[in-house]
Design a protein around this motif. Structure first.
Motif: not given
Length: 476
Positions: A404-408, A441, A445
């Motif tokens: 669930s994180s925003k790390r890409r 999201r 996506t």
């Protein structure tokens, strides 16, 4: 069913049929109408109309007790034989005890049972020895051979034991007890044993029947005061095979007869094969002496078929039908989704092929989902997105919150995309629903992730292997 024509008196009709034969035909015609009425109610109008209604009565060989039924195609004959042979035989025997076997043929059926074949004792004398000893072999499905049995890790012990049982050299074990849940191949192996044994011993007497048929024929023989003849017929067998032995539970007299038959055959060095959906010790209501006999040989367990074996079976089946075009993604979908038993797997493929053939529609994953919805819904294990996320995180060694994180970073984003792909493939959730489970999201996506993983599976063997491993873990 069209009515039988001919003279209903005692003379000869224009086609040479006697009145007695015509009456026999009319009687069988009435029985068939009664059976059809019950099948229409039990199976539903659609299945009945597609598979049972086209059946025509061909002829009845009185001397052999064989009722011949004809269907419009080989495909239809095989379909009905696979699914309804035992049911039809039991229904016919309930109305006409002289019927011992049903033979299915793929040819245009006669509009009537024109001739009820009778053979007197003088005519039988020249062929009695060979025909009587091979009579029961007619019940074996010609397609169920060792060559058509697909081996895998789940069935290798049972396959090797079955081949040994059918070999010229006497096996070290008797009886052979085949155990598996429904539709995993034990009946196929029994038919294969019969075919292979006959190849080695062409004049041998092979008896194959279900436990239910064994009980019905035994009780029927006692009512006709022919119990001794029935016993002698079984104990004269060189190879005796009884399927679905779990249905013999609770029947004391039948168990006694079966026990004595097994004892007699084993003491004579004959071969005995039984099959059940549970081990001998789990057969409730069975005499301890019979349990002891069933356990004294080899108990060969057939485990549930894995994904690789299910895929191999579908590909083998399609290889015999080069005119049928089925894409790899449809094969993969069927193999992955229909996982309860192999009978359902092949039945699903047959239904899909038949529908496409009859309607002219192209076979696709969408068509499979549409036409096999009943099978698919019964087979699907309710896998959740939470379960998918947990499994993917364990596989890639990530913290659960990374889903669930925003790390890409690629080390996080790629596993997250794989999890989204699996969520779409293995659950009925929509793109927006999946997006919400991955940190809110947008559905676009998720669509991007699904398409990307599908593309990478075709280009990157390591990615394809990762997805296969995860599918296997989740399905197990």
């Amino acid at each position: 069913m069209e009515r039988s024509a001919g003279n209903l008196g005692g003379g000869i009709s224009d086609d040479g049929t006697t009145g007695a034969q015509t009456n026999e035909a009319a009687d069988l015609d009435l029985i068939w109408q009664k059976i059809c009425s019950g099948l229409r109610r039990d199976l539903g109008a659609q299945i009945f109309g597609q598979w049972i209604k086209p059946i025509k009565l061909s002829h009845f060989v009185v001397s052999e007790g064989e009722l011949h039924l004809s269907l419009p195609s080989e495909f239809a004959a095989n379909w009905v034989r696979d699914r309804y042979a035992d049911r039809l035989l039991l229904a016919w025997k309930a109305h006409h005890p002289d019927i011992a076997a049903i033979i299915f043929a793929a040819k245009a059926g006669s509009a009537q049972i024109a001739k009820v074949k009778k053979t007197n004792s003088a005519e039988m004398s020249d062929q009695n020895s060979t025909e009587q000893r091979n009579r029961f072999r007619l019940d074996l499905d010609p397609r169920m051979t060792f060559e058509e049995f697909i081996p895998g890790n789940s069935n290798v012990l049972a396959l090797n034991a079955a081949q040994r049982t059918a070999a010229e050299e006497k096996p070290l074990f008797s009886p052979l007890y085949l155990q598996s849940s429904t539709g995993q191949g034990k009946t196929h192996l029994m038919h294969a044993i019969g075919h292979a044994y006959h190849e080695v011993f062409p004049t041998s007497k092979i008896v194959y029947m279900s436990a239910e048929r064994f009980m019905i024929e035994f009780v029927s023989a006692m009512r006709r005061n022919e119990a001794m003849e029935f016993k002698a017929s079984l104990r004269d067998a060189d190879l005796l095979m009884i399927d679905d032995i779990q249905f013999i539970v609770g029947k004391i007299s039948t168990q006694e007869e079966f026990l004595h038959t097994i004892d007699t055959l084993i003491s004579q060095g004959k071969r005995v094969v039984v099959a059940a959906d549970r081990p001998p010790q789990a057969l409730d209501g069975v005499d301890q002496r019979l349990l002891s006999r069933l356990s004294m040989g080899l108990v060969a367990d057939i485990q549930s078929a894995g994904l690789e074996l299910r895929r191999d079976i579908l590909q083998h089946r399609l290889a015999s039908m080069p005119h049928q075009q089925v894409s790899e993604d449809v094969v993969e979908f069927l193999a992955r989704t229909i996982s309860r038993n192999l009978r359902e797997l092949e039945g699903g493929l047959n239904k899909l092929l038949a529908y496409a053939q009859l309607t002219g529609r192209e076979i696709s994953k969408e068509l499979a989902e549409e036409q096999l919805s009943d099978i698919l819904s019964a087979c699907r294990r309710r896998i959740t997105i939470d379960e998918i996320q947990r499994t993917v995180c364990e596989y890639y060694r990530l913290e659960r919150n990374e889903m669930s994180s925003k790390r890409r970073a690629r080390a996080v984003a790629r596993p997250r995309q794989v999890a989204m792909y699996l969520a779409k493939v293995m659950t009925p959730r929509s793109y927006p629903e999946i997006g919400r489970k991955f940190g809110g999201r947008d559905h676009s996506t998720v669509i991007h992730a699904v398409k990307l993983v599908e593309q990478l599976r075709g280009e990157d063997s390591e990615m394809d292997n990762d997805v296969r491993m995860l599918l296997r873990q989740l399905e197990s």
